[in-house]
Write an enzyme that holds these catalytic residues in place. Structure first.
Site, short mmCIF file in Angstrom:
data_model
loop_
_atom_site.label_atom_id
_atom_site.label_comp_id
_atom_site.label_asym_id
_atom_site.label_seq_id
_atom_site.Cartn_x
_atom_site.Cartn_y
_atom_site.Cartn_z
N HIS A 61 -23.75 4.01 57.22
CA HIS A 61 -22.43 3.60 57.72
C HIS A 61 -21.72 4.80 58.33
CE1 HIS A 61 -18.73 0.83 57.01
NE2 HIS A 61 -18.55 1.62 58.05
N HIS A 63 -19.67 6.25 61.99
CA HIS A 63 -19.08 6.02 63.31
C HIS A 63 -19.23 7.31 64.12
CE1 HIS A 63 -16.98 2.27 61.96
NE2 HIS A 63 -17.08 2.87 60.79
N HIS A 181 -17.66 -5.90 57.27
CA HIS A 181 -16.44 -5.31 56.71
C HIS A 181 -15.62 -6.49 56.19
CE1 HIS A 181 -12.90 -2.34 56.93
NE2 HIS A 181 -12.40 -3.46 56.42
N HIS A 237 -18.85 -1.00 52.20
CA HIS A 237 -17.78 -0.41 51.38
C HIS A 237 -17.04 -1.39 50.46
CE1 HIS A 237 -15.64 -1.96 54.80
NE2 HIS A 237 -15.88 -0.92 55.57
N ASP A 310 -19.27 6.01 55.22
CA ASP A 310 -18.30 5.43 56.16
C ASP A 310 -17.57 6.57 56.90
OD1 ASP A 310 -16.74 3.83 57.70
OD2 ASP A 310 -15.57 2.95 56.07
N HIS A 314 -11.17 10.61 63.05
CA HIS A 314 -10.07 10.41 64.00
C HIS A 314 -9.42 11.77 64.24
CE1 HIS A 314 -10.19 6.04 63.64
NE2 HIS A 314 -10.25 6.17 62.33
#
Ligand SMILES: [Zn+2]
Length: 446
Positions: A61, A63, A181, A237, A310, A314
């Site tokens: 998981h 990004h 999710h 999650h 996860d 940002h």
């Protein structure tokens, strides 16, 4: 016979036990495991005295961003963070700019990863608008489809059960899982809208909106559709005691379902979120301590299948938005997941065997990653050497990720990945990246 590399004098996790051995590597694969005296001649040799070798860890998981979100992370920075954290394979989530939900978008991401990635990368796809396109996307080698239930990210109407059913039936026919999710949009938005209207801007209000019920409602709804369509739902999650209970019950009744949790849901609580503020905000959020206890029990009993970071980087500005509702949810996790969890070995909360199961064996099995998941002859030579005794503090300013903050910053930890090998190539050595961009492989399922 000359092999490429011999890793000598290691302790390694093989066949469910830790054994003294050396490993010979040829053409990216494990060629032989045995005594040092039994090793073939090698082009080079690396001594791994006092280190424990684990099969390459798979973070299911992640990004990785890039493209329109490359200011948050890109394939190079994200996979450098993975290598630094002892992770040899990452599975990339599809909420990108553009969203990964077409053949063109997938091919573009695969091309970028081929050029830049330092570790192996597999890809999720969101659901396309037209069900007919699911099969061709599957044919591109994605590892799973992802469904985000908080709001519509892909082309599928998440409010429409019959649309979900039809899409899941198609995915089930391709023998791929759907990763979800699970937070119910309707339940969540009802409270969120009420709070926004009342100008509630506190973490308490965010927690109230992202309630336990929001997660459980989505899990129940998805399991019902899973039963009708025979699709393998993998819950991302899981963060609450009651959602976990529902999943356990479904597993016991024979529903093909698996679930994941994260280090922050195991180790941090709502109190930590309130103390740290927006930079620690995740979705689902950290919760009251009894959920931590329930999740640990789930890990220890084997009900939780996968541990993932996860990793959701940002920019700091996005984490410090004026309104809690506009604060981007997500934290970087690739560089902390393994050290944090090795520290828990010291605390007696988890075994090395469980770490290998949660972070290598099970992800390989669920996402169909052939040649990965354990150390054995013929498997990919993806491995990580860890020093179980290294004591230090998390230092987010040192992260190779572009996101240089962490709710675990300054925490004392014990256990460090010191060498990461991908297909027999040393990629990370004592925190330094020593391989070239593009040395990781793009994983295509099937
Ligand atoms: Zn995520």
């Amino acid at each position: 016979m000359i092999v490429d590399l011999v890793l000598s004098n290691a302790k390694a996790y093989i066949d469910n036990e830790i054994v003294d051995c050396s490993l010979a590597i040829k053409e990216g694969k494990i060629f032989k495991i045995g005594k040092k005296t039994a090793m073939p001649k090698a082009e080079s040799e690396i001594g791994l005295e006092n280190l424990l070798v684990l099969p390459g860890l798979i973070d299911a998981h992640v990004h990785l961003r890039d493209e329109g979100k490359s200011y948050k992370e890109d394939f190079l920075s994200g996979t450098a963070a993975a290598a630094a954290g002892g992770i040899t394979t990452v599975l990339d989530m599809p909420n990108n700019k553009p969203v990964t939900m077409s053949i063109e978008a997938i091919r573009k991401r695969m091309r970028l990863a081929e050029r830049k990635a330092l570790v192996n990368v597999g890809f999720y796809s969101e659901f396309p608008e037209s069900i007919d396109k699911i099969e061709r996307i599957g044919g591109e080698g994605v590892v799973a489809f992802k469904l985000y239930m908080v709001e519509q990210v892909g082309g599928l109407n998440i409010d429409d059960d019959s649309a979900l059913s039809e899409a899941f039936t198609t995915v089930s026919g391709l023998n791929l899982p759907v990763a979800v999710h699970a937070e119910d949009k309707a339940t969540l938005k009802r409270t969120e809208d009420k709070c926004r209207r009342a100008n509630c801007n506190s973490i308490e209000a965010f927690l109230e909106a992202h309630s336990e019920k929001v997660e459980t409602t989505a899990v129940k709804r998805l399991l019902n559709i899973a039963k009708q369509t025979n699709v393998h739902i993998h819950f991302c999650h899981i963060s609450t005691e009651s959602a976990l209970k529902v999943i356990i019950k479904a597993k016991r009744s024979g529903v093909m379902t698996t679930c994941e949790t994260t280090p922050h849901h195991l180790l941090l609580s709502a109190d930590d979120l309130k103390r740290i503020g927006g930079s620690a905000l995740t979705m689902p959020p950290m919760r009251e301590k009894h959920h931590n206890i329930a999740l640990w029990r789930g890990v220890q009993k084997g009900w939780i299948d996968v541990l993932s970071s996860d990793h959701a980087p940002h920019s700091l500005a996005e984490k410090e938005a004026h309104l809690i509702w506009d604060t981007k949810a997500g934290i970087p996790g690739l560089e902390t997941i393994l050290p944090l969890i090795l520290t828990q070995v010291k605390h007696g909360k988890i075994s090395i065997a469980a770490i290998v199961r949660l972070m290598s064996e099970k992800p390989a099995e669920i996402f169909g990653l052939n040649g990965k998941g354990c150390l054995k002859k013929g498997n990919d030579a993806d491995l990580v050497a860890v020093d179980l005794h290294r004591k230090y503090r998390v230092d987010a300013s040192d992260f190779l990720s572009k996101a240089k903050y962490s709710p675990f910053d300054r925490l004392k930890i014990e256990g460090k990945p010191v060498k990461t090998f991908v297909a027999g190539q040393l990629v990370m050595d004592e925190g330094e990246i020593v391989a070239k961009p593009g040395s990781g492989e793009v994983i295509r399922r099937g």
